[in-house]
Design an enzyme around this catalytic site. Structure first.
Site, PDB file in Angstrom:
ATOM      1  N   ASP A   1       0.842  -1.320   0.099  1.00  0.00           N
ATOM      2  CA  ASP A   1      -0.040  -0.100  -0.213  1.00  0.00           C
ATOM      3  C   ASP A   1       0.800   1.042   0.145  1.00  0.00           C
ATOM      4  OD1 ASP A   1      -2.256   1.587   0.025  1.00  0.00           O
ATOM      5  OD2 ASP A   1      -2.730   1.285   2.189  1.00  0.00           O
TER       6      ASP A   1
ATOM      7  N   ARG B   1       5.566   2.827   3.605  1.00  0.00           N
ATOM      8  CA  ARG B   1       5.650   1.540   4.501  1.00  0.00           C
ATOM      9  C   ARG B   1       7.072   0.983   4.954  1.00  0.00           C
ATOM     10  NH1 ARG B   1       0.401   1.475   6.194  1.00  0.00           N
ATOM     11  NH2 ARG B   1      -1.030   1.855   4.631  1.00  0.00           N
TER      12      ARG B   1
ATOM     13  N   ARG C   1      -4.513  12.540   0.626  1.00  0.00           N
ATOM     14  CA  ARG C   1      -4.308  11.267  -0.161  1.00  0.00           C
ATOM     15  C   ARG C   1      -4.782  11.342  -1.590  1.00  0.00           C
ATOM     16  NH1 ARG C   1      -6.606   6.789   3.292  1.00  0.00           N
ATOM     17  NH2 ARG C   1      -5.786   5.247   1.702  1.00  0.00           N
TER      18      ARG C   1
ATOM     19  N   LYS D   1      -8.577   3.163  -6.246  1.00  0.00           N
ATOM     20  CA  LYS D   1      -9.266   3.103  -4.901  1.00  0.00           C
ATOM     21  C   LYS D   1     -10.015   4.488  -4.496  1.00  0.00           C
ATOM     22  CE  LYS D   1      -5.267   3.402  -1.889  1.00  0.00           C
ATOM     23  NZ  LYS D   1      -4.548   2.633  -1.131  1.00  0.00           N
ATOM     24  N   HIS D   2     -10.992   4.447  -3.642  1.00  0.00           N
ATOM     25  CA  HIS D   2     -11.624   3.338  -3.184  1.00  0.00           C
ATOM     26  C   HIS D   2     -13.128   3.168  -3.635  1.00  0.00           C
ATOM     27  CE1 HIS D   2      -8.620   5.010  -0.126  1.00  0.00           C
ATOM     28  NE2 HIS D   2      -8.775   3.632   0.369  1.00  0.00           N
TER      29      HIS D   2
ATOM     30  N   HIS E   1     -12.019   2.505   8.565  1.00  0.00           N
ATOM     31  CA  HIS E   1     -11.267   1.808   9.560  1.00  0.00           C
ATOM     32  C   HIS E   1     -11.866   1.651  10.932  1.00  0.00           C
ATOM     33  CE1 HIS E   1      -7.916   3.139   6.625  1.00  0.00           C
ATOM     34  NE2 HIS E   1      -7.411   2.143   7.142  1.00  0.00           N
TER      35      HIS E   1
ATOM     36  N   ASP F   1     -11.189  -3.848   0.050  1.00  0.00           N
ATOM     37  CA  ASP F   1     -10.235  -3.003   0.949  1.00  0.00           C
ATOM     38  C   ASP F   1      -9.936  -3.956   2.103  1.00  0.00           C
ATOM     39  OD1 ASP F   1      -8.783  -1.100   2.300  1.00  0.00           O
ATOM     40  OD2 ASP F   1     -10.727   0.695   2.013  1.00  0.00           O
TER      41      ASP F   1
END
Length: 1024
Positions: free
Chosen positions: A153, A161, A221, A251-252, A264, A338
């Protein structure tokens, strides 16, 4: 284009041409007029040479390969693998397990067990490091019958990451870009890094249209709030990834931009009709699918306009995934869910149930699912009960195998560990990253054309909010002008403190307000202190003009009061700060646009500002140089400092108008913790000859105020009847006057018989009679300068200065003392005042000065010699050269102090043919004349040194072109300007500290070796 030359009263010859008579009548030197005839003092043989032009900004070049097909490719490999798979192995392809490379062996073995037990098809790596991840990837791949599909990701690259890797700008920063080609190159580079690390899927780009400023999870983002802009930027990113054989995942779906909650933790609701969704949220996805998109990620959202089933996540809706995405929009690629461990989907049921439901809805791969064993059992049970068919499973398995085929897993090879870290952070990638940040900086407002700040005299201040003093932004501002820096302390600010701060900034022509550490979330005013906003409001109320520069989310602009100029810089890294400061002063331009609306500023707001032709700063790769090679300079300097060739130094290399190497090394003196900084001033010694005296002569010559072939005695009648009445100005500039190289008798005659300073000439305290600074606490009468001049007139000529009645080359400091007198006699002003007014001040050279202790504390100045012969003290801020000292610190041959940054600006002006910041200071023909070779054997120009190219030189590279010009300085300095290579090299040190006989800088050939490295970096550009 402006021309600047403010002349002073002069005495001139009657026989000068009419153009020069006009100069006399006007009472000073007139501005250069391009319509005037050629300089009457320019000889025919002088009319040659060329000058480097102000360069256009280079662009990175990247060959774009052919695009992939709109559907996943098929091939014999897909069928051959598929035909060997059992039912369990086919089902296992549906799972992408989440994993990490920064955990322990127990967890790694758990991953291995799950891979082997359930025949899982892929892994999604989260936090860790590149080498650890590559090691684990090889380990896990070795256990898998079908090569694993490895994902990450990495919306802004691997750095999102993994440690020790690059983070590219967030998408909202990219949304500001005018040039989508740069975004394509970013996608291509990220794809290249993914492939190098064994990654086949990147869960990017974010195709969400962030129409809600209070969105807690998408925000920066997203590329912005304009669907068309989001679509264009997402397409560019997607193509870059896929042209590297990495699956891009949009996405999304169907769009997470208009939400005020985070999937989340809960199930966000998108309350828009289908028509509204088609016009906004779905538009980017539709455009990507029409292009070549190979993968989509389905978001966990409740979208009643598409499926009104109560609280049904869109990722579980057959109507949205299979119906809208596949059938209506025609998508034929892979659909990833997701993360299936998010609260937004798990509220719909137990993990195994929602996993099956996601597959039934039309998803192909379950990302980070829980209850894998139970889910597989559920899938088999559904097959047995006829809820799904074997074809349902086979089609998904084949689609996933086709994705693996596209990613090159039909020819799987393990990740090579050799040079892995190096190849993930190439110079090309670093430069591209910085170029993206630079291109995104946006001028949102510019009332009264306050930006860019030009060379008009202005009193400037900066206010730093959130990050203290000494930021990169402030440091860069100071490279272009003298700016008074203030800092807003965010704790314990009383009302009195605020009022005092506002009062301190009153009277400035403009205050540049830089706001740092802005948070993306809108709570607490994006982390902007309320008291700071109070200060800005009060500055506005008192009429202070302000340039507001925000380093963070553009949404934060809504909380600030309106100012005359606004710059949005999106990020808060050092390079972006430097770019924003360069934009303030016109070294770079802005073509970017605001990607979202913020307060009074509309989406799309932008103002293009002009480039003023100033030195800019960047990385070597931006101008085709190899930064890896340049980094070897560190070792050369470290060796010299270790062997005590000098305690510290400044090194600058510029190419095509951009400073690409800029470092300070060591300390001001040995055994202390006083580091060399950008602000450190050095005694430039004989660099004075070319940075002051020669510049002044060029200014006068350019304005027809001086004839190079006129006798010096014409301008200085006191030379008539002496042994100095016949040499010309040209002879002085080429060191063919026959004068002594130096004349110790001048300063030694001011000492007592015991070698002490004579009270006849010196006092230890300054008063109305003794004003001339000679050393710290030593002053002389100004009449001493007259005595120095008298002694020069009476000095004998050098015994080798004439041959057969003709002058020969003998390098002479005295010659430049005579040139100083000529400049001062013609202009009617002291050399320092003349050159400061006409060059240093308009060029913004606030650190280039004679007698620096009048303006700067001694702590800012590198000490030179511990002088035991003359002044009996450690010299720090008073000129090292004795003749310059008794001349009051201002002398034609020495006395100038400065730093590398001011020098690179001055010499870039020369390299650009006298043009800088839109002002023609000196005509290009004049620069060309003075800098060409005039004495072959002696390697001299007019005032300038020309390189004696040889393998034995200790201070110039043998590959320097014949067009190169520059000079050295006794205290350990050198500057070389190479017009043929558009290259400037500056090295400044205090090698004479504490003893002048220290010659290690030459025995080590430090300056030469650095010059060699610069040319090697130029001749061996880094590969992309």
């Amino acid at each position: 284009m402006k021309q600047r030359f403010k002349g002073l009263n002069v005495v001139v010859k009657r026989s000068f041409l009419a153009g020069f008579l006009l100069w006399v009548i006007s009472g000073g030197v007139t501005a250069f007029n391009p319509g005037k005839p050629d300089n009457p003092f320019l000889r025919q043989e002088d009319k040659d040479s060329t000058i480097a032009a102000v360069p256009a900004k280079p662009r990175l070049q990247l060959l774009r390969p052919a695009g992939p097909p709109q559907v996943l490719p098929d091939g014999a490999w897909v069928d051959s693998i598929f035909n060997t798979l059992t039912l369990e192995q086919k089902i296992g392809q549906f799972f992408m397990l989440g994993t990490y490379s920064n955990r322990n062996e127990t967890e790694y073995k758990t991953v291995e067990s799950l891979l082997q037990r359930y025949h899982l098809g892929g892994l999604l790596f989260f936090q860790g490091g590149p080498v650890r991840q590559a090691t684990l990837t090889n380990r896990y791949q070795a256990l898998s019958k079908v090569p694993l599909l490895i994902g990450i990701d990495g919306e802004w690259g691997l750095g999102m990451r993994l440690d020790s890797t690059l983070s590219f700008p967030r998408q909202m920063t990219l949304g500001a870009l005018h040039d989508t080609e740069l975004i394509y190159q970013m996608g291509y580079e990220i794809g290249k890094q993914c492939k190098r690390l064994g990654i086949h899927v990147n869960f990017a780009p974010v195709a969400d249209v962030n129409s809600n400023p209070k969105n807690p999870v998408i925000g920066t983002r997203s590329f912005g709030e304009n669907p068309e802009n989001v679509a264009r930027k997402a397409q560019a990113y997607m193509k870059g990834l896929q042209h590297q054989g990495v699956l891009a995942v949009a996405k999304h779906f169907p769009g997470h931009g208009d939400t005020e909650s985070d999937s989340h933790f809960t199930l966000p609701v998108v309350n828009r009709s289908k028509a509204q969704l088609l016009e906004a949220e779905l538009y980017p996805f539709r455009q990507l699918i029409k292009d070549s998109l190979l993968a989509v990620l389905s978001g966990h959202l409740y979208v009643p306009g598409l499926d009104s089933t109560h609280n049904l996540p869109s990722s579980l809706s057959p109507r949205i995934i299979d119906g809208l995405l596949r059938k209506e929009m025609g998508f034929r690629g892979i659909v990833f869910t997701d993360a299936m461990n998010m609260k937004g989907v798990l509220k719909a049921g137990k993990p195994a149930d929602v996993n099956l439901q996601a597959l039934l809805a039309g998803n192909d791969i379950l990302v980070t699912p829980e209850a894998i064993g139970e889910t597989i059992a559920k899938i088999k049970e559904a097959l047995q009960k006829g809820m799904i068919s074997q074809d349902f499973i086979d089609q998904k398995a084949k689609r996933i195998l086709r994705a693996k085929y596209f990613a090159g897993l039909n020819e799987y090879v393990p990740v090579t560990m050799e040079n892995l870290q190096k190849e993930l952070t190439t110079g090309h990638a670093v430069e591209l990253n910085k170029q993206l940040g630079e291109a995104a900086v946006t001028v949102v407002k510019n009332d009264g054309s306050l930006l860019p700040i030009d060379d008009s005299p202005r009193k400037l201040a900066s206010l730093s909010v959130g990050d203290g003093n000494g930021t990169t932004f402030q440091q860069m501002l100071s490279r272009y002008a003298e700016v008074r820096h203030f800092n807003f302390y965010t704790t314990n600010q009383s009302e009195r403190d605020l009022n005092e701060m506002v009062a301190n900034m009153a009277g400035y022509d403009a205050v540049i307000v830089a706001v740092h550490r802005i948070r993306s979330g809108h709570k607490n005013n994006y982390n902007i202190p309320a008291a700071a906003l109070t200060v800005i409001n009060r500055l506005k109320q008192q009429g202070t003009k302000m340039i507001l520069c925000t380093f963070g989310t553009p949404y934060s602009l809504a909380v600030f009061p309106e100012t005359e100029a606004v710059i949005c810089a999106y990020q808060d890294d050092a390079h972006v700060q430097g770019t924003a400061a360069q934009l303030v002063f016109g070294a770079v331009t802005s073509t970017a646009s605001l990607p979202v609306a913020a307060g009074i500023y509309k989406e799309g707001s932008h103002i293009s500002t002009p480039v003023l032709g100033r030195v800019s700063y960047g990385v070597p790769e931006s101008v085709g140089m190899n930064g890896t090679i340049l980094s070897r300079i560190d070792q050369v300097v470290k060796e010299a400092i270790t062997q005590k060739a000098f305690p510290g130094c400044q090194v600058i290399i510029a190419h095509k108008g951009k400073v690409v190497f800029d470092k300070n090394y060591g300390h001001l003196r040995y055994g202390t913790e006083e580091p060399v900084t950008d602000e450190t001033l050095y005694d430039l010694a004989s660099i004075t000859k070319v940075a002051a005296t020669t510049q002044a002569v060029m200014l006068l010559y350019d304005q027809r105020a001086i004839d190079l072939d006129e006798k010096a005695s014409f301008y200085l009648p006191e030379l008539l009847g002496t042994n100095k009445q016949t040499f010309t100005v040209r002879d002085l500039l080429t060191h063919r006057s026959g004068l002594q190289p130096f004349y110790p008798k001048l300063w030694k005659s001011t000492l007592t018989g015991q070698g002490d300073l004579s009270p006849v000439y010196y006092r230890t305290t300054a008063d109305s009679s003794y004003t001339l600074p000679v050393a710290s606490g030593v002053f002389a009468k100004p009449s001493l300068q007259d005595s120095v001049w008298k002694w020069i007139i009476e000095s004998p000529l050098h015994r080798k200065g004439m041959s057969e009645g003709k002058p020969v080359y003998v390098y002479s400091d005295l010659g430049f003392l005579v040139l100083q007198k000529i400049v001062e006699r013609i202009s009617g002003a002291p050399l320092d005042a003349f050159i400061t007014y006409n060059l240093y001040e308009p060029l913004g050279l606030s650190h280039l000065t004679f007698n620096p202790l009048k303006r700067f504390p001694a702590s800012r100045i590198a000490p030179t010699e511990d002088d035991t012969n003359f002044r009996k003290e450690l010299l720090q801020g008073t000129v090292h050269d004795q003749m310059a000292a008794i001349n009051g610190g201002t002398s034609g041959h020495a006395g100038l102090f400065g730093n590398a940054h001011d020098l690179v600006t001055l010499f870039q002006m020369n390299l650009w043919g006298g043009l800088y910041n839109g002002t023609q200071f000196i005509r290009p023909e004049t620069i060309a004349l003075f800098t060409r070779l005039h004495l072959d054997k002696a390697h001299r120009g007019l005032g300038w040194d020309k390189p004696n190219i040889s393998s034995n030189s200790s201070y110039v590279s043998e590959v320097a072109s014949q067009a190169t010009y520059g000079h050295t300085g006794f205290t350990g300095n050198v500057v070389w300007v190479d017009p043929a290579k558009d290259l400037i090299y500056i090295f400044i040190s205090n090698r004479v500290h504490p003893q002048a006989n220290n010659n290690r800088i030459n025995t080590l050939r430090t300056r030469r070796r650095i010059h060699d490295i610069a040319y090697e970096a130029l001749l061996r550009p880094v590969e992309s």
